[in-house]
Motif scaffolding. Sequence first.
Motif, PDB file in Angstrom:
ATOM      1  N   LEU A 173       0.608  -1.500  -0.063  1.00  0.00           N
ATOM      2  CA  LEU A 173      -0.182   0.022   0.252  1.00  0.00           C
ATOM      3  C   LEU A 173       0.776   1.502  -0.407  1.00  0.00           C
ATOM      4  CD1 LEU A 173      -2.802  -1.733   3.039  1.00  0.00           C
ATOM      5  CD2 LEU A 173      -3.282  -0.566  -0.033  1.00  0.00           C
ATOM      6  N   MET A 174       1.452   0.997   0.796  1.00  0.00           N
ATOM      7  CA  MET A 174       2.863   2.914   1.339  1.00  0.00           C
ATOM      8  C   MET A 174       3.668   2.350   0.128  1.00  0.00           C
ATOM      9  SD  MET A 174       1.694   4.069   3.854  1.00  0.00           S
ATOM     10  CE  MET A 174       0.587   2.909   3.915  1.00  0.00           C
ATOM     11  N   ASN A 175       3.925   1.319  -1.242  1.00  0.00           N
ATOM     12  CA  ASN A 175       5.000   1.542  -1.790  1.00  0.00           C
ATOM     13  C   ASN A 175       3.852   2.312  -3.671  1.00  0.00           C
ATOM     14  OD1 ASN A 175       7.374   0.521  -0.909  1.00  0.00           O
ATOM     15  ND2 ASN A 175       6.947  -1.202  -1.688  1.00  0.00           N
ATOM     16  N   ALA A 176       2.388   1.132  -3.137  1.00  0.00           N
ATOM     17  CA  ALA A 176       1.765   2.380  -4.206  1.00  0.00           C
ATOM     18  C   ALA A 176       1.610   3.505  -4.394  1.00  0.00           C
ATOM     19  CB  ALA A 176       0.318   1.590  -4.128  1.00  0.00           C
ATOM     20  N   ILE A 177       1.486   3.740  -2.870  1.00  0.00           N
ATOM     21  CA  ILE A 177       0.863   5.251  -2.580  1.00  0.00           C
ATOM     22  C   ILE A 177       2.402   6.312  -2.749  1.00  0.00           C
ATOM     23  CG2 ILE A 177       0.089   7.462  -1.094  1.00  0.00           C
ATOM     24  CD1 ILE A 177      -1.093   5.011   0.377  1.00  0.00           C
ATOM     25  N   ARG A 178       3.347   5.766  -2.235  1.00  0.00           N
ATOM     26  CA  ARG A 178       4.914   6.731  -2.722  1.00  0.00           C
ATOM     27  C   ARG A 178       4.621   7.629  -3.916  1.00  0.00           C
ATOM     28  NH1 ARG A 178       7.303   3.386   0.124  1.00  0.00           N
ATOM     29  NH2 ARG A 178       7.172   4.514   1.828  1.00  0.00           N
ATOM     30  N   PRO A 179       5.044   6.638  -4.803  1.00  0.00           N
ATOM     31  CA  PRO A 179       5.334   7.822  -6.140  1.00  0.00           C
ATOM     32  C   PRO A 179       4.257   8.556  -6.254  1.00  0.00           C
ATOM     33  CG  PRO A 179       4.313   5.635  -7.111  1.00  0.00           C
ATOM     34  CD  PRO A 179       5.307   5.416  -5.529  1.00  0.00           C
ATOM     35  N   VAL A 180       2.914   8.647  -6.249  1.00  0.00           N
ATOM     36  CA  VAL A 180       1.724   9.882  -6.620  1.00  0.00           C
ATOM     37  C   VAL A 180       2.381  11.001  -5.552  1.00  0.00           C
ATOM     38  CG1 VAL A 180      -0.542   9.880  -5.806  1.00  0.00           C
ATOM     39  CG2 VAL A 180       0.050   7.445  -6.942  1.00  0.00           C
ATOM     40  N   VAL A 181       2.067  11.025  -4.508  1.00  0.00           N
ATOM     41  CA  VAL A 181       3.048  11.525  -3.706  1.00  0.00           C
ATOM     42  C   VAL A 181       3.925  12.526  -3.898  1.00  0.00           C
ATOM     43  CG1 VAL A 181       3.156  12.728  -1.042  1.00  0.00           C
ATOM     44  CG2 VAL A 181       1.236  10.650  -2.051  1.00  0.00           C
ATOM     45  N   GLU A 182       4.876  11.806  -4.329  1.00  0.00           N
ATOM     46  CA  GLU A 182       6.610  12.694  -4.603  1.00  0.00           C
ATOM     47  C   GLU A 182       6.838  12.606  -6.245  1.00  0.00           C
ATOM     48  OE1 GLU A 182       9.752   9.265  -2.682  1.00  0.00           O
ATOM     49  OE2 GLU A 182       9.784   8.478  -4.946  1.00  0.00           O
ATOM     50  N   TRP A 183       5.827  12.538  -7.119  1.00  0.00           N
ATOM     51  CA  TRP A 183       5.579  12.950  -8.041  1.00  0.00           C
ATOM     52  C   TRP A 183       5.058  14.552  -7.361  1.00  0.00           C
ATOM     53  CZ3 TRP A 183       6.696  13.822 -12.958  1.00  0.00           C
ATOM     54  CH2 TRP A 183       5.909  14.297 -13.982  1.00  0.00           C
ATOM     55  N   GLN A 184       4.102  15.619  -7.260  1.00  0.00           N
ATOM     56  CA  GLN A 184       4.274  16.070  -5.651  1.00  0.00           C
ATOM     57  C   GLN A 184       4.506  17.213  -5.233  1.00  0.00           C
ATOM     58  OE1 GLN A 184      -0.228  14.919  -5.570  1.00  0.00           O
ATOM     59  NE2 GLN A 184      -0.850  17.052  -6.736  1.00  0.00           N
ATOM     60  N   LEU A 185       5.445  16.168  -3.969  1.00  0.00           N
ATOM     61  CA  LEU A 185       6.547  16.519  -3.432  1.00  0.00           C
ATOM     62  C   LEU A 185       7.483  16.773  -3.468  1.00  0.00           C
ATOM     63  CD1 LEU A 185       3.849  16.164  -0.412  1.00  0.00           C
ATOM     64  CD2 LEU A 185       3.960  17.475  -1.337  1.00  0.00           C
ATOM     65  N   GLY A 186       8.120  15.565  -4.036  1.00  0.00           N
ATOM     66  CA  GLY A 186       9.077  15.321  -4.962  1.00  0.00           C
ATOM     67  C   GLY A 186      10.007  13.718  -3.849  1.00  0.00           C
ATOM     68  N   ARG A 187      11.357  13.872  -4.453  1.00  0.00           N
ATOM     69  CA  ARG A 187      11.767  12.415  -3.860  1.00  0.00           C
ATOM     70  C   ARG A 187      12.573  12.807  -2.348  1.00  0.00           C
ATOM     71  NH1 ARG A 187      13.380   9.031  -8.371  1.00  0.00           N
ATOM     72  NH2 ARG A 187      13.404   7.361  -6.842  1.00  0.00           N
ATOM     73  N   PRO A 188      12.963  11.982  -1.815  1.00  0.00           N
ATOM     74  CA  PRO A 188      11.806  10.865  -0.727  1.00  0.00           C
ATOM     75  C   PRO A 188      10.869  10.925  -0.068  1.00  0.00           C
ATOM     76  CG  PRO A 188      14.162  11.159  -0.149  1.00  0.00           C
ATOM     77  CD  PRO A 188      14.231  11.695  -0.812  1.00  0.00           C
ATOM     78  N   VAL A 189      10.125  10.467   0.234  1.00  0.00           N
ATOM     79  CA  VAL A 189       9.372  10.835   0.814  1.00  0.00           C
ATOM     80  C   VAL A 189       9.149   9.116   1.421  1.00  0.00           C
ATOM     81  CG1 VAL A 189       6.661  10.722   1.154  1.00  0.00           C
ATOM     82  CG2 VAL A 189       7.700  12.633  -0.624  1.00  0.00           C
ATOM     83  N   GLU A 190       8.444   8.998   3.136  1.00  0.00           N
ATOM     84  CA  GLU A 190       7.558   8.306   3.908  1.00  0.00           C
ATOM     85  C   GLU A 190       7.185   8.686   4.336  1.00  0.00           C
ATOM     86  OE1 GLU A 190      11.357   7.616   6.106  1.00  0.00           O
ATOM     87  OE2 GLU A 190      10.537   8.361   8.325  1.00  0.00           O
ATOM     88  N   PHE A 191       6.395   7.965   4.889  1.00  0.00           N
ATOM     89  CA  PHE A 191       4.921   8.249   5.787  1.00  0.00           C
ATOM     90  C   PHE A 191       4.605   7.914   6.889  1.00  0.00           C
ATOM     91  CE2 PHE A 191       3.591   6.871   1.003  1.00  0.00           C
ATOM     92  CZ  PHE A 191       3.657   8.327   0.634  1.00  0.00           C
ATOM     93  N   VAL A 192       4.250   8.416   8.029  1.00  0.00           N
ATOM     94  CA  VAL A 192       3.265   8.281   9.244  1.00  0.00           C
ATOM     95  C   VAL A 192       2.003   7.757   9.041  1.00  0.00           C
ATOM     96  CG1 VAL A 192       2.741   9.003  11.740  1.00  0.00           C
ATOM     97  CG2 VAL A 192       5.200  10.432  10.724  1.00  0.00           C
ATOM     98  N   VAL A 193       1.670   6.685   9.338  1.00  0.00           N
ATOM     99  CA  VAL A 193       0.494   6.149   9.053  1.00  0.00           C
ATOM    100  C   VAL A 193      -0.467   6.832  10.268  1.00  0.00           C
ATOM    101  CG1 VAL A 193      -1.455   4.678   8.783  1.00  0.00           C
ATOM    102  CG2 VAL A 193       0.974   4.506   7.953  1.00  0.00           C
TER     103      VAL A 193
END
Length: 143
Positions: free
Chosen positions: A28-48
């Motif tokens: 799930l996190m790996n599916a969301i990550r590229p969508v968010v990184e497209w807008q926020l830049g790389r790298p991104v991790e998440f606090v759930v």
Amino acid sequence: MATMILPTLGFAQNWHEPARGTAERAQLMNAIRPVVEWQLGRPVEFVVRQLRASGDHAFAMLAPQRPGGGAIHVAATPMVRYFGEDASYFEEVGGLDVIAFLIREGDQWAVVDHSIGATDVWFAREPYCSAFPVVLHGYCPLK
């Protein structure tokens, strides 16, 4: 009275939160990550903040950050620099929280809709309440 309510609550909640370290949560996190990184830049991790899955549907509320807990500087993100978003909006609303809906096809999860920095409960309405009723339990009006 509590004994009558508790069984009903347990029955109504047919979603689960994929546990830390499980393959499902990582997918799930790996599916969301590229969508968010497209807008926020790389790298991104998440606090759930919230993660719900049921069958082939999932709903996530996440706080994005740089690895190790680093802050994301809004003015330097692609969504501001290249896509024209107003950095002051995200600073005023107090964050970049991500809300996402995902579906699974086969062994792949895909984001079907998402937001970054929403200030309303945009997801607690149609078509989301009909398409994701189990994972939105408690957010959508009862019918």
